[in-house]
Design a protein around this motif. Structure first.
Motif, PDB file in Angstrom:
ATOM      1  N   ALA A 129       6.458  -4.265   3.469  1.00 25.88           N
ATOM      2  CA  ALA A 129       7.677  -4.917   3.933  1.00 25.88           C
ATOM      3  C   ALA A 129       8.842  -3.950   4.034  1.00 25.88           C
ATOM      4  O   ALA A 129       9.706  -4.108   4.895  1.00 25.88           O
ATOM      5  N   PHE A 130       8.893  -2.942   3.182  1.00 23.03           N
ATOM      6  CA  PHE A 130      10.092  -2.113   3.125  1.00 23.03           C
ATOM      7  C   PHE A 130       9.903  -0.706   3.688  1.00 23.03           C
ATOM      8  O   PHE A 130      10.833  -0.116   4.202  1.00 23.03           O
ATOM      9  N   ASN A 163      10.719   4.013   6.741  1.00 26.08           N
ATOM     10  CA  ASN A 163      11.767   4.048   5.720  1.00 26.08           C
ATOM     11  C   ASN A 163      11.318   4.799   4.481  1.00 26.08           C
ATOM     12  O   ASN A 163      10.141   5.089   4.306  1.00 26.08           O
ATOM     13  N   THR A 212      11.503   2.477  -8.716  1.00 29.60           N
ATOM     14  CA  THR A 212      11.395   1.036  -8.464  1.00 29.60           C
ATOM     15  C   THR A 212      12.209   0.142  -9.410  1.00 29.60           C
ATOM     16  O   THR A 212      12.900  -0.765  -8.984  1.00 29.60           O
ATOM     17  N   PRO A 220      11.731   1.845  -1.532  1.00 28.88           N
ATOM     18  CA  PRO A 220      12.884   1.049  -1.947  1.00 28.88           C
ATOM     19  C   PRO A 220      13.019   0.952  -3.464  1.00 28.88           C
ATOM     20  O   PRO A 220      12.104   1.305  -4.198  1.00 28.88           O
ATOM     21  N   LEU A 271       5.906  -3.877  -1.383  1.00 29.32           N
ATOM     22  CA  LEU A 271       6.981  -2.907  -1.130  1.00 29.32           C
ATOM     23  C   LEU A 271       6.634  -2.000   0.041  1.00 29.32           C
ATOM     24  O   LEU A 271       7.454  -1.734   0.913  1.00 29.32           O
ATOM     25  N   ARG A 275      14.450  -7.929  -7.634  1.00 30.50           N
ATOM     26  CA  ARG A 275      14.223  -8.342  -6.259  1.00 30.50           C
ATOM     27  C   ARG A 275      12.824  -8.933  -6.104  1.00 30.50           C
ATOM     28  O   ARG A 275      12.312  -9.066  -5.011  1.00 30.50           O
TER      29      ARG A 275
END
Ligand SMILES: Cc1cc2nc3c(=O)[nH]c(=O)nc-3n(C[C@H](O)[C@H](O)[C@H](O)COP(=O)(O)OP(=O)(O)OC[C@H]3O[C@@H](n4cnc5c(N)ncnc54)[C@H](O)[C@@H]3O)c2cc1C
Lengths: 283, 788
Positions: free
Chosen positions: B234-235, B76, B329, B79, B231, B484
């Motif tokens: 997990a993302f 990805n 971010t 994020p 980050l 978040r």
């Protein structure tokens, strides 16, 4: 910030430097202090394949004098010039300039030869040498030649020098004008090169201006003497009135550079302001 | 022994001053390779093709990845860590930010490919031979222009380039009516220009995958290594967090720009596994200019109403906030919750409304930069106040004093509830201004100014009285505002058997001097020498968790977590001491590094108890061995430092040059642990704030090129541009954290900017000029005084 691949050669004498210059022809560059060339190489705007280091050549260092001239070796650093009593006595504007060039590191590394060979339009030395009526001594395989500062600077980063030539020295006349000389500079706030610099050397005889040399840095792509100012002063009394009149139309007919720090109008105006400051210092 | 409140010399400086700091780029690993990114020279273009064939053949090239490879790998993009919704409740537009782009570039500097080679020079050489065929498209760089009909779109699914719109404050209609009904309205239309953080150490990252134990290490220039790990794992990469260690060693300045998780960090981590070797990337300065997140960049119209007595009646603000091409971010939080919420300032303004559009443009991403939102709010308010004073012919200091919120300590008096969601903790705003006025010699100055004017000299004085919300902050609150992540901090205090103390903190020092300040707190609370305390930070393997350093939060939040752990150590120590001294724990008092039975000379030292805890031969039953406690501290509120800054300038009519003659800063940062470090923070911040006022600012052309992307053209403030700062403080303790501290990291940068601009405008009053766009350069000043 890394340059392209480059080979390094250390020259121990002027003769050896000239030999290397002829050997590598257009695939080499002289390096003295490296404070103009190395940044260009790191930005990959210059890509010499060979560097010929002249910084250790004894004959090119130091500041000496003869009866009529100060002789500045091409590899004299800004700091060397700033420390010289000879300079202080005979050409105060040169000493003043050294405090205004870059920072301490630059002054300890950068050389006068490299500075004028590079011919940055915002550099300080070209303008000073014009005002000082200096002669530039250039050596090539055939021998040496002498060029007046007036003829040496030909445009943006361009001089009267061939690729296989070397500047060996700069001659500064011991003149009355040079003894009464000054350099005023308005630095560009980021680079601290001259947004506008004005060097003036004025000989006053019997209260009248006998000889005036007034030159500008940072104003035009080529450093220039302002004949308008010089003519307006010569033969006049040197006072507030004549200075005011002489600086009312600075850089007349000269094509003036523009950038986001100074458009043409502002730069021309600043040139006038600094010419006036310089001349007022001397009057 | 009291270390708290004394100017202990910084213990970290020995290694920094002697050149022995260990920064990411200093780390050399066996078999290490080097990455160089191919970046777009255009701000907006379709990528028609990328040809790596000749580059792949070049000396030393190990591997080249393009946007297509990344798209195919399934990993990805990076994020965004903060969500702000549209006014209508829709979720903000959150376009992907892939590690390398495949089809379209959206700002000059966007990464298209990466070359990995044996040496840095080889990687760079080969990167120049990667052939990218671009179809150049029109670009938009100004936030307001980007929202207009027909502006080029940065992301197809964000119409009008809107990421979200947002409002805060009292009902708009009430504010409109109050402005309309005001005796006087001061209006300013201005740009709070985009500036570049310019940390002296460029960003750098080393990815190191070790196949034999299936573990990754990322060394990176981060202000918050744990968040980067979270980050990225997990993302972005979808790898197990316990398999990843993130180390952020010495870091040479951040100013916000190193908070964020950047594509390069994830790329080198991922690619290291692919090629089976460590990969180092270090930004060149020219790369930093176009890839480090920028700061500020608001287009604002602000109107402030006054009644006939000069009391503020209302404030109405419309802002277009430039977010750049991608969401960094914390980007959405900056113009909203860190900006709109500060529009109360120090004033009793009864009605406030801000309407904001957050906008994508074809420029480098914008995110938190020292002060983050609060300098923009302060600039807006303080420029309005001084302009209003000029317009109404009143004194700017008087106007402020008239409108200040009355003093409140937050203990016996309640906190101050603003119209824009915050509750100030404690404050005495009159006092800082009175002190600053006294330092400057205000009446004498006005006399001097008058005399100077008569002699044709332009002297000016400018004020700025600011407040900031720091110590970011209560997790539940920030969560409700869209964060978040939580924003607590962790600390572990490990007492070694010999009584030496290691402290593991989730805060991260990149210039702030935590190794000194934190150690002062620990040494003082334990009554042991400073040398007996070690502060460890910046490594996810040794520090349990952390939320990092930004928002002036390290001491207020991280320091409070340390205090909690210290209290746990002392509580357990007392149990052991009670056993040894044959008394009850309640009979003991702790002072001077020992537990003493009250009213006797029977005592036992911290060192003895430490040893006993680890050699528990003679030990209380039911007490565990060891002396090692972790804590998480989640504050109940932000902290609210405030202050008054005054600038005095002289303007040279001939050149337009502004010379700063004096700068007075009176700041209230709550209790002070190390005055020298606080002064240093103020000095640095003030210099940075002055930088924005007089020197700094990006210059983009219409095509989206950053024209001043080097130090030859981007003007940083330098020592010789600045006077000796005259700093002092007042102390209003924070009522809700154990140290009573509020934070000092951003204060200078928040307060200074409008003070300087106000001073220039004051100097130019003879010309009737009320505004000049920042940076206030010589040319601009000369132009306006000459009517150009
Ligand atoms: C941060 C910084 C600030 C600066 N500020 C200023 C300033 O305010 N004012 C100013 O005037 N300058 C400034 N400079 C430029 C500086 O003065 C340079 O040192 C100088 O211009 C070049 O001298 P050098 O010896 O370093 O030359 P180098 O960089 O070694 O060479 C420059 C060029 O000259 C050629 N060359 C060198 N020596 C000779 C020779 N003897 N004969 C023929 N060719 C030769 C080289 O081949 C090269 O093309 C600054 C530089 C830096 C890095």
């Amino acid at each position: 910030m890394v340059p392209y691949k480059v080979s390094y050669h250390k020259a121990n004498s002027v003769a050896e430097a000239i030999e290397l210059l002829n050997k590598y022809e257009d695939e080499c560059k002289i390096i003295a202090g490296g404070h103009s060339l190395v940044p260009m190489m790191k930005l990959r705007l210059a890509e010499p394949e060979n560097l010929i280091d002249i910084s250790g050549i004894e004959e090119l260092s130091g500041i000496t004098e003869t009866e009529n001239f100060i002789i500045i070796g091409a590899c004299a650093t800004h700091a060397d010039i700033g420390r010289s009593d000879i300079i202080k006595k005979h050409a105060p504007m040169l000493e003043q300039a050294t405090n205004k060039v870059g920072d301490v590191q630059v002054r300890n590394f950068g050389t006068i030869g490299g500075n004028i060979a590079h011919a940055d339009p915002a550099a300080d030395w070209p303008t000073l040498l014009l005002a000082a009526n200096a002669k530039i001594i250039i050596q090539n395989a055939e021998g040496t030649r002498e060029v007046d500062a007036d003829d040496f600077f030909q445009g943006l980063f361009s001089t009267d020098m061939e690729e296989n030539e070397l500047i060996t020295a700069i001659y500064i006349p011991k003149s009355a004008a040079n003894r009464n000389s000054v350099y005023r500079k308005f630095p560009q706030p980021a680079s601290r090169f001259a947004l506008v610099g004005c060097a003036a050397a004025i000989e006053v005889r019997n209260g009248k201006v006998a000889n005036a040399r007034v030159a500008f840095a940072g104003v035009s792509a080529t450093p220039f003497r302002d004949s308008g100012i010089e003519k307006a002063l010569e033969g006049r009394n040197f006072n507030a009135e004549s200075i005011e009149a002489a600086t009312s139309n600075v850089a007349n007919g000269v094509s003036v550079m523009q950038d986001h720090f100074a458009n043409e109008k502002y730069r021309r105006h600043l040139a006038g302001v600094f010419a006036k400051k310089a001349l007022t210092d001397l009057a | 022994m009291t270390l708290i409140g004394t100017s202990v010399k910084r213990v970290e400086d020995k290694r920094f001053i002697t050149g022995k700091g260990r920064y990411t780029d200093d780390i050399v690993l066996p078999q290490m390779t080097f990455a160089y990114f191919v970046r777009s020279p255009y701000a907006h273009a379709n990528i028609k093709s990328v040809d790596i064939s000749s580059a792949s053949e070049m000396d030393g090239v190990v591997k080249i990845y393009t946007g297509k490879d990344i798209a195919e790998s399934g990993i990805n993009g990076v994020p965004c860590g903060w969500q702000v919704d549209f006014k209508n409740g829709d979720t903000m537009k959150e376009p992907p930010h892939p590690l390398l782009v495949a089809d379209k570039v959206r700002h000059a500097g966007d990464a298209v490919a990466v070359v990995i080679a044996e040496t840095y020079a080889q990687a760079k050489d080969a990167a120049e031979s990667v052939m990218v065929d671009y179809e150049v498209l029109p670009a938009v760089v100004n936030a307001k222009a980007a929202t207009q009909e027909g502006a080029p779109l940065v992301h197809e699914d964000a119409p009008n380039n809107l990421c979200f719109d947002w409002e805060l404050g009292n009902p708009k209609a009430e504010v409109d009516a109050a402005i309309e009904g005001s005796h006087h309205v001061t209006t300013l239309d201005f740009i709070n220009q985009r500036v570049i953080p310019n940390a002296i150490e460029p960003r750098s990252a080393i990815g190191h995958f070790e196949g034999h134990n299936d573990r990754y290490t990322l060394y990176t220039t981060s202000q918050n290594p744990h968040l980067t790990r979270l980050l990225m794992c997990a993302f972005v990469l979808g790898i197990p967090e316990h398999k990843v260690r993130v180390v952020s060693p010495d870091v040479g300045g951040g100013f916000g720009s190193k908070i964020f998780h950047y594509i390069e960090e994830a790329l080198v981590t991922w690619a290291s596994k692919q090629i089976g070797r460590p990969i180092k990337w270090t930004a060149e300065r020219s790369e930093s200019f176009v890839t480090d997140a920028h700061g500020r960049d608001h287009v604002t119209k602000a109107e402030m109403g006054f009644d006939k007595d000069g009391k503020i009646t209302a404030l109405r603000v419309k802002t277009y906030a430039n977010l750049g091409a991608y969401l960094s971010t914390f980007a959405p939080a900056v113009p909203t919750w860190l900006h709109g919420t500060l529009l109360q300032g120090l004033y009793t303004t009864p009605l406030i409304h801000i309407d904001l559009e957050a906008v994508f443009t074809h420029t480098t991403a914008v995110d938190a930069y020292r002060g983050a939102g609060r300098p923009e709010a302060t600039y807006l308010l303080e420029r309005l106040l001084d302009t209003a004073a000029l317009e109404m012919g009143t004194d700017p200091a008087e106007l402020r004093l008239k409108n200040f919120i009355q003093p409140f300590d937050g203990v016996t008096q309640e906190g101050y509830q603003t119209q824009v969601a915050l509750q100030y903790d404690s404050g005495n705003y009159h006092e800082v201004l009175h002190k600053a006025l006294k330092m400057v010699g205000y009446e004498d100055f006005r006399a001097e100014q008058k005399a100077a004017r008569e002699n044709g000299k332009l002297l000016g004085i400018g004020f700025s009285t600011y407040i900031e919300a720091c110590g970011i902050a209560p997790s539940a609150v920030v969560g409700s505002l869209g964060a978040r992540a939580g924003l607590y901090e962790s600390a572990q205090v490990r007492v070694q058997p010999t009584g030496k103390v290691s402290v593991f903190t989730g805060a991260h020092s990149h210039g702030q001097g935590h190794e000194t300040t934190f150690a002062q707190v620990v040494a003082d609370k334990f009554g042991i020498p400073l040398e007996d305390v070690e502060i460890v930070h910046g490594d996810s393997e040794s520090v349990a968790f952390g939320m990092g350093t930004y928002g002036s939060r390290s001491l207020a939040v991280g320091g409070s977590a340390i205090v909690k752990s210290i209290e746990k150590v002392l509580e357990k120590g007392a149990k052991i001491a009670a056993h040894k001294l044959e008394c009850s724990a309640e009979d003991l008092e702790y002072a001077g590094g020992k537990w003493t039975v009250k009213g006797t000379d029977k005592s036992i030292s911290f060192g003895d108890i430490s040893l006993t805890a680890y050699v528990p031969h003679d030990y209380p039953t039911g007490v565990e061995p060891g002396l090692d406690f972790s804590s998480f501290y989640d504050p109940t509120n932000f902290t609210y430092p405030f202050g008054a800054h005054i600038a005095i300038v002289e303007v040279d009519k001939d050149t337009g040059k502004v010379t700063l003659k004096r700068f007075i800063a009176v700041d209230d940062v709550g209790n002070v642990i190390n005055p020298m470090i606080v002064d240093g923070q103020i000095h640095g911040g003030v210099a940075q704030g002055i930088g924005q006022a007089l020197f700094e600012g990006t210059i983009y052309d219409e095509s989206g090129q950053l024209l001043n992307a080097s130090y030859m053209d981007y003007v940083m403030p330098r020592a010789d541009d600045l006077p000796n700062f005259e700093v002092d403080r007042t102390v209003t303790p924070c009522p809700h954290n154990p140290l009573g501290v509020k934070g000092a990291g951003e204060a200078g940068c928040i307060g200074a900017t409008p003070a300087v601009v106000n001073a220039v405008m004051d100097a130019l009053t003879p010309y009737g000029i009320h505004d000049i766009e920042m940076p206030v350069t010589s040319q601009k000043v000369w132009n306006v005084i000459n009517g150009n």
